[in-house]
Design a protein around this motif. Sequence first.
Motif, mmCIF file in Angstrom:
data_model
loop_
_atom_site.group_PDB
_atom_site.id
_atom_site.type_symbol
_atom_site.label_atom_id
_atom_site.label_comp_id
_atom_site.label_asym_id
_atom_site.label_seq_id
_atom_site.Cartn_x
_atom_site.Cartn_y
_atom_site.Cartn_z
ATOM 1 N N ALA A 1 1.284 -0.334 -0.338
ATOM 2 C CA ALA A 1 -0.052 0.278 0.111
ATOM 3 C C ALA A 1 0.830 0.677 -0.387
ATOM 4 N N LEU B 1 1.021 4.624 -2.520
ATOM 5 C CA LEU B 1 0.046 5.686 -2.463
ATOM 6 C C LEU B 1 1.511 6.270 -2.557
ATOM 7 N N GLN B 2 3.252 6.122 -2.599
ATOM 8 C CA GLN B 2 4.007 6.852 -3.403
ATOM 9 C C GLN B 2 3.557 7.102 -4.998
ATOM 10 N N SER C 1 1.163 9.536 -5.060
ATOM 11 C CA SER C 1 1.557 10.765 -4.939
ATOM 12 C C SER C 1 2.453 11.370 -6.515
ATOM 13 N N LYS D 1 -4.848 11.636 -5.968
ATOM 14 C CA LYS D 1 -5.504 11.236 -4.889
ATOM 15 C C LYS D 1 -5.832 9.262 -4.665
ATOM 16 N N LEU D 2 -5.139 9.286 -3.628
ATOM 17 C CA LEU D 2 -5.529 7.772 -3.234
ATOM 18 C C LEU D 2 -5.901 7.245 -2.197
ATOM 19 N N GLN D 3 -6.640 6.536 -1.935
ATOM 20 C CA GLN D 3 -7.057 6.262 -0.527
ATOM 21 C C GLN D 3 -6.790 4.684 -0.151
ATOM 22 N N TRP D 4 -6.053 4.559 0.218
ATOM 23 C CA TRP D 4 -6.141 2.579 1.402
ATOM 24 C C TRP D 4 -6.825 2.332 2.019
ATOM 25 N N VAL E 1 -6.795 -0.180 -2.650
ATOM 26 C CA VAL E 1 -6.978 1.137 -2.920
ATOM 27 C C VAL E 1 -7.775 1.789 -4.267
#
Length: 128
Positions: free
Chosen positions: A95, A99-100, A103, A108-111, A124
Amino acid sequence: MFKLSNSSKQRREGVDPRLIEISDLAIQISAVDFGHPADAGKREAERQHQLFLQGKSLCDGYEILSPHQSGKALDFYAYVDGIASWDTEHLALVAAAFLQAASILGYKLQWGGLWKSFKDYPHVELVD
């Protein structure tokens, strides 16, 4: 550097191109190898409902839609020592790579592992 298998790539079919781009970069920077399981990407309402009935999702696919149904979510598993791993520590490392990558790419991503109620560690999703 790790590479996604052909089956993992096929399991992303129908997924938002941004998620595919994130996944492609994440596999290059991840400290842990990973893949995408069956049902990882885009899902039809009927399949989403089956997963809901099995207790694997809070989204029933009809009244409450899953981001998988619009191709805005992607699941993964860690691959450690030649074996698929659902260990939380391994999934967190994967994850982190997602996320990296998001970025770096400006998405924009959420875990799901950071959600307060229903923890979904191998998940994700894009935030629009």
